[in-house]
Motif scaffolding. Sequence first.
Motif, mmCIF file in Angstrom:
data_model
loop_
_atom_site.group_PDB
_atom_site.id
_atom_site.type_symbol
_atom_site.label_atom_id
_atom_site.label_comp_id
_atom_site.label_asym_id
_atom_site.label_seq_id
_atom_site.Cartn_x
_atom_site.Cartn_y
_atom_site.Cartn_z
ATOM 1 N N ARG A 211 0.819 -1.219 0.000
ATOM 2 C CA ARG A 211 0.000 0.000 0.000
ATOM 3 C C ARG A 211 0.849 1.263 0.000
ATOM 4 O O ARG A 211 0.684 2.155 -0.826
ATOM 5 C CB ARG A 211 -0.872 0.046 1.254
ATOM 6 N N SER A 212 1.741 1.351 0.986
ATOM 7 C CA SER A 212 2.408 2.626 1.261
ATOM 8 C C SER A 212 3.635 2.881 0.396
ATOM 9 O O SER A 212 3.957 4.034 0.116
ATOM 10 C CB SER A 212 2.803 2.689 2.744
ATOM 11 N N VAL A 213 4.316 1.834 -0.022
ATOM 12 C CA VAL A 213 5.548 2.003 -0.821
ATOM 13 C C VAL A 213 5.286 1.765 -2.297
ATOM 14 O O VAL A 213 5.561 2.617 -3.141
ATOM 15 C CB VAL A 213 6.668 1.075 -0.302
ATOM 16 N N ASP A 214 4.761 0.579 -2.635
ATOM 17 C CA ASP A 214 4.560 0.256 -4.049
ATOM 18 C C ASP A 214 3.454 1.097 -4.681
ATOM 19 O O ASP A 214 3.577 1.528 -5.828
ATOM 20 C CB ASP A 214 4.229 -1.230 -4.207
ATOM 21 N N LYS A 215 2.369 1.350 -3.938
ATOM 22 C CA LYS A 215 1.242 2.087 -4.509
ATOM 23 C C LYS A 215 1.141 3.528 -4.009
ATOM 24 O O LYS A 215 0.257 4.270 -4.445
ATOM 25 C CB LYS A 215 -0.067 1.342 -4.216
ATOM 26 N N LYS A 216 2.048 3.892 -3.102
ATOM 27 C CA LYS A 216 2.118 5.279 -2.599
ATOM 28 C C LYS A 216 0.800 5.750 -1.971
ATOM 29 O O LYS A 216 0.406 6.906 -2.089
ATOM 30 C CB LYS A 216 2.502 6.236 -3.743
ATOM 31 N N GLU A 217 0.128 4.857 -1.265
ATOM 32 C CA GLU A 217 -1.112 5.205 -0.587
ATOM 33 C C GLU A 217 -0.838 5.539 0.872
ATOM 34 O O GLU A 217 0.140 5.083 1.465
ATOM 35 C CB GLU A 217 -2.110 4.041 -0.664
ATOM 36 N N ALA A 218 -1.723 6.328 1.459
ATOM 37 C CA ALA A 218 -1.577 6.680 2.870
ATOM 38 C C ALA A 218 -1.927 5.485 3.750
ATOM 39 O O ALA A 218 -2.808 4.685 3.417
ATOM 40 C CB ALA A 218 -2.488 7.859 3.206
ATOM 41 N N LEU A 219 -1.234 5.374 4.864
ATOM 42 C CA LEU A 219 -1.540 4.328 5.824
ATOM 43 C C LEU A 219 -2.850 4.650 6.545
ATOM 44 O O LEU A 219 -3.192 5.826 6.708
ATOM 45 C CB LEU A 219 -0.420 4.200 6.854
ATOM 46 N N PRO A 220 -3.572 3.622 6.995
ATOM 47 C CA PRO A 220 -4.757 3.890 7.826
ATOM 48 C C PRO A 220 -4.364 4.720 9.051
ATOM 49 O O PRO A 220 -3.271 4.553 9.606
ATOM 50 C CB PRO A 220 -5.220 2.491 8.233
ATOM 51 N N ILE A 221 -5.234 5.605 9.480
ATOM 52 C CA ILE A 221 -4.906 6.547 10.558
ATOM 53 C C ILE A 221 -4.475 5.831 11.832
ATOM 54 O O ILE A 221 -3.478 6.197 12.462
ATOM 55 C CB ILE A 221 -6.106 7.478 10.832
ATOM 56 N N ARG A 222 -5.213 4.781 12.216
ATOM 57 C CA ARG A 222 -4.881 4.093 13.462
ATOM 58 C C ARG A 222 -3.543 3.369 13.378
ATOM 59 O O ARG A 222 -2.904 3.133 14.393
ATOM 60 C CB ARG A 222 -5.991 3.101 13.836
ATOM 61 N N VAL A 223 -3.127 3.032 12.155
ATOM 62 C CA VAL A 223 -1.812 2.412 11.965
ATOM 63 C C VAL A 223 -0.721 3.471 12.009
ATOM 64 O O VAL A 223 0.317 3.301 12.662
ATOM 65 C CB VAL A 223 -1.764 1.645 10.621
ATOM 66 N N SER A 224 -0.950 4.597 11.326
ATOM 67 C CA SER A 224 0.071 5.645 11.226
ATOM 68 C C SER A 224 0.394 6.301 12.560
ATOM 69 O O SER A 224 1.428 6.946 12.708
ATOM 70 C CB SER A 224 -0.372 6.715 10.219
ATOM 71 N N ASP A 228 5.229 4.038 10.883
ATOM 72 C CA ASP A 228 5.230 4.792 9.638
ATOM 73 C C ASP A 228 5.857 3.950 8.529
ATOM 74 O O ASP A 228 6.241 2.793 8.737
ATOM 75 C CB ASP A 228 5.960 6.128 9.799
ATOM 76 N N THR A 229 5.992 4.539 7.359
ATOM 77 C CA THR A 229 6.529 3.804 6.211
ATOM 78 C C THR A 229 7.967 3.365 6.451
ATOM 79 O O THR A 229 8.369 2.270 6.028
ATOM 80 C CB THR A 229 6.433 4.664 4.943
ATOM 81 N N ASP A 230 8.756 4.184 7.121
ATOM 82 C CA ASP A 230 10.132 3.789 7.422
ATOM 83 C C ASP A 230 10.175 2.545 8.300
ATOM 84 O O ASP A 230 11.032 1.670 8.118
ATOM 85 C CB ASP A 230 10.880 4.938 8.118
ATOM 86 N N PHE A 231 9.262 2.445 9.247
ATOM 87 C CA PHE A 231 9.194 1.261 10.103
ATOM 88 C C PHE A 231 8.849 0.033 9.260
ATOM 89 O O PHE A 231 9.458 -1.042 9.411
ATOM 90 C CB PHE A 231 8.149 1.466 11.197
ATOM 91 N N ILE A 232 7.883 0.182 8.365
ATOM 92 C CA ILE A 232 7.466 -0.926 7.500
ATOM 93 C C ILE A 232 8.623 -1.363 6.600
ATOM 94 O O ILE A 232 8.876 -2.558 6.422
ATOM 95 C CB ILE A 232 6.244 -0.510 6.669
ATOM 96 N N ARG A 233 9.335 -0.389 6.036
ATOM 97 C CA ARG A 233 10.513 -0.711 5.223
ATOM 98 C C ARG A 233 11.542 -1.491 6.046
ATOM 99 O O ARG A 233 12.165 -2.439 5.547
ATOM 100 C CB ARG A 233 11.157 0.573 4.699
ATOM 101 N N SER A 234 11.726 -1.098 7.283
ATOM 102 C CA SER A 234 12.706 -1.746 8.146
ATOM 103 C C SER A 234 12.328 -3.198 8.432
ATOM 104 O O SER A 234 13.192 -4.079 8.456
ATOM 105 C CB SER A 234 12.840 -0.964 9.455
ATOM 106 N N VAL A 235 11.036 -3.457 8.654
ATOM 107 C CA VAL A 235 10.580 -4.831 8.875
ATOM 108 C C VAL A 235 10.914 -5.695 7.666
ATOM 109 O O VAL A 235 11.489 -6.786 7.802
ATOM 110 C CB VAL A 235 9.067 -4.862 9.163
ATOM 111 N N MET A 236 10.577 -5.225 6.468
ATOM 112 C CA MET A 236 10.828 -6.016 5.264
ATOM 113 C C MET A 236 12.323 -6.194 5.015
ATOM 114 O O MET A 236 12.777 -7.279 4.603
ATOM 115 C CB MET A 236 10.160 -5.364 4.052
ATOM 116 N N ALA A 237 13.106 -5.145 5.268
ATOM 117 C CA ALA A 237 14.553 -5.237 5.077
ATOM 118 C C ALA A 237 15.172 -6.255 6.031
ATOM 119 O O ALA A 237 16.084 -7.015 5.663
ATOM 120 C CB ALA A 237 15.198 -3.871 5.274
ATOM 121 N N THR A 238 14.678 -6.294 7.269
ATOM 122 C CA THR A 238 15.196 -7.249 8.258
ATOM 123 C C THR A 238 14.889 -8.685 7.835
ATOM 124 O O THR A 238 15.742 -9.573 7.948
ATOM 125 C CB THR A 238 14.592 -6.977 9.650
ATOM 126 N N LEU A 239 13.688 -8.924 7.337
ATOM 127 C CA LEU A 239 13.332 -10.262 6.860
ATOM 128 C C LEU A 239 14.202 -10.672 5.676
ATOM 129 O O LEU A 239 14.625 -11.830 5.567
ATOM 130 C CB LEU A 239 11.855 -10.309 6.471
#
Length: 263
Positions: A211-224, A228-239
Amino acid sequence: MNTCLVYFDETGDDGANTLSSNQFVLTSIYMQTDTWQENFNKIRNCRKELKDRFGFHISEEIHTKHLVRDKGFYRSYGWTDQQRRDILIAFTKCIASLDLKIINVIIDKTKIRTEDYCVLEKALTYNIQRIDNDSHGQWNYLAITDKGRLAPMRKTARAIRAYNPVQSHFGGYTNQPIKGMVEDIMEKDSAESYFVQICDFVSYFVDLYYRSVDKKEALPIRVSRVIDTDFIRSVMATLKQGNTLNLKASSSHHPYGFVVYPK
């Protein structure tokens, strides 16, 4: 011949419409049976650490979406946003340390152009195809899924044992039946399986990344409010750094191996 255990879980609604979600993510993890116990022990130790640091009971399920949004029984813990982030970080590092592989199939429902598109059937077929390809006939596998979608998943798995059309490099399709799957897909409650919970965790972050990186959409408010997107990137990079993602699953060379359909 060696045997693998495969676990499935998903994020999003498997209906073809976009009323509930714009995409459906089906995640599988698979491991050799002789690594299962070591992987289990590592997860168990992680859960003990979470119990010591945050009071998070070992027997309680990690349901990632609810954890991030502070819903359900998670609210009773009274964790701060930082504590919830710390739990997510610890679990990410734990998954990255395991001896297993992960495949993520995304059905982008905004790209569906036919009314008869079967979202779950397609996602499961594409996922099993890649597990079967990765086996190279050297091992077979037994599949386990969370409760709720067992009947259609079994039907699909049975069907592709007999007929599995795969696009040929020379045009048209060839029938390549799935050969490595042992038995029907079996069901296990996610609350009783650390490995199904891992699928839930990964599929949730794959959904957020798409959603947030590939499609450049805003995160749901309760998630944001929590990540944030940097946190999500970090999770995927760690995996990825943990060598858990099957990067060869994607023919489009996605940096995290996402398999995205329709094309």
